[in-house]
Design a protein around this motif. Structure first.
Motif, PDB file in Angstrom:
ATOM      1  N   TYR A  94       0.787  -1.415   0.035  1.00 53.55           N
ATOM      2  CA  TYR A  94       0.159   0.311   0.031  1.00 53.55           C
ATOM      3  C   TYR A  94       0.903   1.273  -0.014  1.00 53.55           C
ATOM      4  N   VAL A  95       2.020   1.068   0.179  1.00 53.24           N
ATOM      5  CA  VAL A  95       2.729   2.272   0.499  1.00 53.24           C
ATOM      6  C   VAL A  95       2.872   3.375  -0.537  1.00 53.24           C
ATOM      7  N   PRO A  96       3.188   2.927  -1.954  1.00 54.83           N
ATOM      8  CA  PRO A  96       3.252   3.960  -3.022  1.00 54.83           C
ATOM      9  C   PRO A  96       1.846   4.861  -2.889  1.00 54.83           C
ATOM     10  N   ILE A  97       0.713   4.185  -2.867  1.00 53.70           N
ATOM     11  CA  ILE A  97      -0.622   4.717  -2.903  1.00 53.70           C
ATOM     12  C   ILE A  97      -0.835   5.633  -1.698  1.00 53.70           C
ATOM     13  N   LEU A  98      -0.330   5.159  -0.673  1.00 54.19           N
ATOM     14  CA  LEU A  98      -0.444   5.966   0.591  1.00 54.19           C
ATOM     15  C   LEU A  98       0.192   6.962   0.613  1.00 54.19           C
ATOM     16  N   VAL A 250      -9.025   0.269  -5.251  1.00 47.99           N
ATOM     17  CA  VAL A 250      -8.516  -0.789  -6.256  1.00 47.99           C
ATOM     18  C   VAL A 250      -7.458  -1.694  -5.378  1.00 47.99           C
ATOM     19  N   MET A 251      -6.642  -0.931  -4.811  1.00 48.65           N
ATOM     20  CA  MET A 251      -5.362  -1.559  -3.987  1.00 48.65           C
ATOM     21  C   MET A 251      -6.040  -2.627  -2.825  1.00 48.65           C
ATOM     22  N   PHE A 252      -7.115  -2.395  -2.301  1.00 47.87           N
ATOM     23  CA  PHE A 252      -7.612  -3.310  -1.482  1.00 47.87           C
ATOM     24  C   PHE A 252      -8.381  -4.538  -2.359  1.00 47.87           C
ATOM     25  N   ILE A 417      -2.089   1.438  -9.898  1.00 49.62           N
ATOM     26  CA  ILE A 417      -3.485   1.594 -10.214  1.00 49.62           C
ATOM     27  C   ILE A 417      -3.852   1.215 -11.695  1.00 49.62           C
ATOM     28  N   LEU A 418      -3.113   1.990 -12.490  1.00 49.58           N
ATOM     29  CA  LEU A 418      -3.037   2.127 -13.771  1.00 49.58           C
ATOM     30  C   LEU A 418      -2.777   0.519 -14.621  1.00 49.58           C
ATOM     31  N   THR A 419      -1.796  -0.040 -13.938  1.00 50.41           N
ATOM     32  CA  THR A 419      -1.145  -1.194 -14.224  1.00 50.41           C
ATOM     33  C   THR A 419      -2.240  -2.357 -13.894  1.00 50.41           C
ATOM     34  N   THR A 420      -2.846  -2.103 -12.709  1.00 51.58           N
ATOM     35  CA  THR A 420      -4.077  -3.235 -12.507  1.00 51.58           C
ATOM     36  C   THR A 420      -5.144  -2.871 -13.249  1.00 51.58           C
TER      37      THR A 420
END
Length: 439
Positions: A94-98, A250-252, A417-420
């Motif tokens: 989660y670090v990059p998004i947080l 999305v990350m969750f 996010i975009l990769t997912t």
């Protein structure tokens, strides 16, 4: 240790004495503690929190790692938790998004988004069979690879002393960082058993000692910290903003699917069976419930810890009381700010030198998952195109400047996010080669 005592270690419900639980429990603490506290420190620095508030973030990370683990071991109402021998902790995924959310919207927006995302995770746990098809190993591996890649610049900036610091890029920072990395590398690849397991901790200890000698450590936060302190609800507040919520949701979902792999690795590697639907559903619901409660107290999202899953599968020690002992140690450390504040004095360079290998490991976990699938033109296209868009857009600063700011926040600040999104869409659109050949 008698034969009966030894057998108890390999039985989930068998009673253990303290002397039996301590050594294995300590191994789990050593394997997890650096990973538990480091994400909170990194996020606190981006949000410009004071040393006191950073200490509180470390406290909540330790406490809720323990709470989340205990929920997995002892499911609430028999439904909320997996009843599997897994350790939970603050997740690097989660670090990059947080960090992006914290930098743009503030610390309260992180926990507001986390609260909403955790509710979604609970819903995912209730219906995991229906959405699991969207996240096969090819997609999940691609996402995990992007997480690792997105963390590489973070580690390098930390090794250089932390972006924005007066001595950023100095030879002294690089000396400490590379020494820390060298120690981690040595113990990880040239030692065995406990020393190998504690390689990251060993590197941080030696790097910290060298930093002390060089005068790089400030003990002011330790002097100011109290001996005992309860955590309080809503200390950091809750701020509900649509962009951080959409980004973190999305990350969750991705992490929920990744958890399936961790639960499966645990049961297959240590218990010689596949996990049941109830265990998978309960494990994901338990994770969501832990993060729901944690959002009120300022704990960054927790997830299953891969290094501890590896420890369980290697030793095949599945007794729940081993994990209980480890959780008690984390709880005690979490309620003693003096302990947590010491961790805030660790220099950027030491954190970077120790975590660069962790981030490399995350990337290679993704590569291994991708490699379990046949590398057909279709599969390599899914992986390559998803990474091209995810990483390309993020590195091309300003390429989305013609869009509203929220577009950049969601798609331009994190590769994940975009990769997912691209990987999921391509995996659905592109049929398997066998199907194409038939048609």
């Amino acid at each position: 240790m008698s034969e009966k005592e030894e057998k108890a270690l390999f039985d989930y419900d068998a009673k253990l004495s303290i002397k039996e639980a301590v050594p294995m429990g300590l191994q789990h603490v050593v394997a997890a503690v650096v990973g538990i506290v480091t994400p909170g420190i990194m996020i606190a620095k981006v949000c410009n929190l004071s040393s006191g508030d950073t200490t509180i973030m470390i406290q909540t990370s330790l406490i809720f790692s323990a709470v989340a683990t205990l929920i997995q071991l002892f499911p609430i109402f028999g439904k909320v938790g997996s009843r599997l021998p897994v350790m939970m902790g603050a997740s690097f995924a989660y670090v990059p998004i947080l960090m992006a959310i914290g930098g743009d919207f503030g610390i309260a927006a992180i926990f507001g988004a986390q609260l909403v995302g955790s509710i979604l995770v609970i819903l995912v746990g209730l219906s995991i069979k229906k959405i699991r098809i969207l996240f096969p190993p090819l997609v999940t591996g691609t996402v995990i690879l992007s997480i690792g890649l997105s963390l590489f610049p973070v580690a390098i900036k930390y090794m250089a002393g932390g972006a924005g610091s007066p001595d950023f890029g100095s030879a002294q920072n690089w000396l400490v960082a590379l020494l820390t990395f060298a120690v981690v590398f040595y113990f990880n690849y040239f030692s065995k058993g406990f020393l190998k397991l504690s390689s990251i901790l060993n590197g941080m200890i030696i790097g910290y000692v060298v930093s002390l000698i060089l005068g790089m450590v400030n003990f002011a936060p330790v002097k100011e910290a109290s001996v005992f302190q309860m955590i309080t609800p809503l200390y950091f507040g809750l701020d509900f903003q649509i962009v951080p919520i959409l980004t973190l949701v999305v990350m969750f979902i991705v992490d929920a699917v990744q958890a399936i792999g961790q639960f499966t690795a645990t049961t297959v590697g240590a218990m010689d069976r596949e996990p049941t639907d109830q265990e998978l559903s309960g494990g994901i619901i338990g994770s969501g419930f832990s993060n729901f409660i944690g959002s009120f107290f300022g704990s960054v999202p927790v997830a299953t810890f891969g290094q501890n899953v590896g420890l369980v599968t290697v030793t095949r020690v599945i007794n729940k009381y081993v994990m209980v002992f480890a959780s008690v140690i984390l709880l005690v450390a979490g309620f003693v700010p003096k302990v947590a504040s010491i961790l805030t004095t660790i220099p950027y360079a030491v954190i970077g030198g120790a975590t660069v290998s962790v981030f490399a490991s995350i990337s290679m976990t993704g590569v291994r998952m991708i490699a379990t699938q046949e590398l057909t033109p279709r599969n390599t296209g899914v992986v390559g195109i998803a990474l091209a868009f995810g990483i390309g857009v993020t590195l091309s600063v300003g390429c989305l400047s013609g869009f509203p700011p929220w577009v950049t926040t969601i798609f331009g600040n994190s590769e994940v996010i975009l990769t997912t999104i691209v990987a999921v869409i391509l995996n659905v659109l592109l049929k398997e080669e066998k199907q194409l050949a038939i048609e």
